[in-house]
Design an enzyme around this catalytic site. Sequence first.
Site, PDB file in Angstrom:
ATOM      1  N   ARG A  90      -9.963   1.544   3.649  1.00 23.61           N
ATOM      2  CA  ARG A  90      -9.197   1.443   2.400  1.00 23.61           C
ATOM      3  C   ARG A  90      -9.243   2.766   1.642  1.00 23.61           C
ATOM      4  O   ARG A  90      -8.233   3.211   1.090  1.00 23.61           O
ATOM      5  CB  ARG A  90      -9.755   0.325   1.529  1.00 23.61           C
ATOM      6  N   ASN A 144      -4.172  -8.853   3.091  1.00 27.24           N
ATOM      7  CA  ASN A 144      -3.066  -7.948   2.805  1.00 27.24           C
ATOM      8  C   ASN A 144      -2.716  -7.062   3.996  1.00 27.24           C
ATOM      9  O   ASN A 144      -3.578  -6.789   4.825  1.00 27.24           O
ATOM     10  CB  ASN A 144      -3.432  -7.059   1.610  1.00 27.24           C
ATOM     11  N   CYS A 164      -1.144 -15.210  -2.730  1.00 26.30           N
ATOM     12  CA  CYS A 164      -1.497 -14.057  -3.558  1.00 26.30           C
ATOM     13  C   CYS A 164      -1.918 -14.580  -4.921  1.00 26.30           C
ATOM     14  O   CYS A 164      -1.483 -15.657  -5.334  1.00 26.30           O
ATOM     15  CB  CYS A 164      -0.294 -13.112  -3.679  1.00 26.30           C
ATOM     16  N   HIS A 194       3.675  -8.595  -3.685  1.00 32.81           N
ATOM     17  CA  HIS A 194       3.401  -7.351  -4.400  1.00 32.81           C
ATOM     18  C   HIS A 194       4.676  -6.613  -4.800  1.00 32.81           C
ATOM     19  O   HIS A 194       4.674  -5.399  -5.007  1.00 32.81           O
ATOM     20  CB  HIS A 194       2.466  -6.434  -3.597  1.00 32.81           C
ATOM     21  N   TYR A 244       2.226  -4.200  -9.628  1.00 31.81           N
ATOM     22  CA  TYR A 244       2.525  -3.344  -8.479  1.00 31.81           C
ATOM     23  C   TYR A 244       3.856  -2.606  -8.650  1.00 31.81           C
ATOM     24  O   TYR A 244       4.094  -1.595  -7.986  1.00 31.81           O
ATOM     25  CB  TYR A 244       2.564  -4.163  -7.186  1.00 31.81           C
TER      26      TYR A 244
END
Length: 421
Positions: A90, A144, A164, A194, A244
Amino acid sequence: MKLAVVGGGSTYTPELIDGFARLRDTLPIEELVLVDPALDRLELIGGLARRIFAKQGHPGRVTTTDDLDAGVEGADAVLLQLRVGGQAARNEDETWPLECGCVGQETTGAGGLAKALRTVPVVLDIAERVRRANPDAWIIDFTNPVGIVTRALLQAGHKAVGLCNVAIGFQRKFAGMLGVTPADVHLDHVGLNHLTWETGVRLGGPEGENVLPKLLAEHGDTLADTLRLPRDILDRLGVVPSYYLRYFYAHDEVVRELGTKPSRAAEVAEMERELLKMYGDPELDEKPALLAKRGGAYYSEAAVGLAASLLGGGGSTYQVVNTYNRGTLPFLPDDAVIEVQASVGHAGATPLPVAPVDPLYAGLMANVTAYEDLALEAALRGGRERVFRALLAHPLVGQYAYAEGLTDRLIAHNREHLAWA
């Protein structure tokens, strides 16, 4: 009822456990299995999970295993919350895109594509093993990028619904502003995972009064501060975008910000070290306050509600989920995965009708859906050219020079996770 959580060694699992314990009448779990290859973390979190259940009087049994096949055997539902490559991957997703002047984020843009490429093959392998163990089990995906992962699962014929926490977060926030219970708030929530907008906030159900104009008028400053967007933009749009959307509406501003501070992954990694120390305390029998900063607020309540609806065998409930479009948004393909209100029951999720969508939002949805088509193709078949095409299609990239540089970096940083590379 047996539930399995794949990725049960996540430091966020105690949030899920707390929800299972508090809402045990909604979802009566007899056995909860936490599955994870990281046995050291798994035992810490499994121990805390048992203490949380005991403190709250939950009669269910919590077990742990690193054996996926044994863990999902006989499960009525399997929750996926894994992170291929961990926080280290990440961190890379959030940093190397910045070298090309693009947003570094783990679920959208170039970083989101990298995560999809790492994740889709692993999730499909897990899902196939779940199907062999119990073909009737539901798969609830919180992994995700949820939209792409859910689409991969559905295209492979799995009984899957994507989840989500953005919508339930807005529902709770709006309920607090209005002085009502969350159950009184129904969102006109539309978009892709998102990439969503709240186009209406209704009291009492899908046909209730739309109080979104009232919320914007009376609480617009608070909402703008939360979303880190100008109040004027919210007033001009007349909707509440997901946070987002700031990556799209203020891309260059976000890139400048991200270049001046540690990545979110670095912050979360430090939190995880502290949380794991706490979880090792045999006296701890509740989720610690620090966990609230970890992200994923209200995930447990959303997961309990979804699992209860899918497994309850009773009437349907309304919930925002990720599922096939099937004509709901006529400007998208039927097999696109959208995130909207749906009627959820034992047979799965059926999207509710959606009012015509403003071209301002429909155009961006169509663009990102095209990217997701190409991203899934790259995840399933591999190849540098497929990665390049997906990046070129993404509205946060869009220029061939950026796409070339990002393709090279993506492959270099993810080679160990990409069989074709």
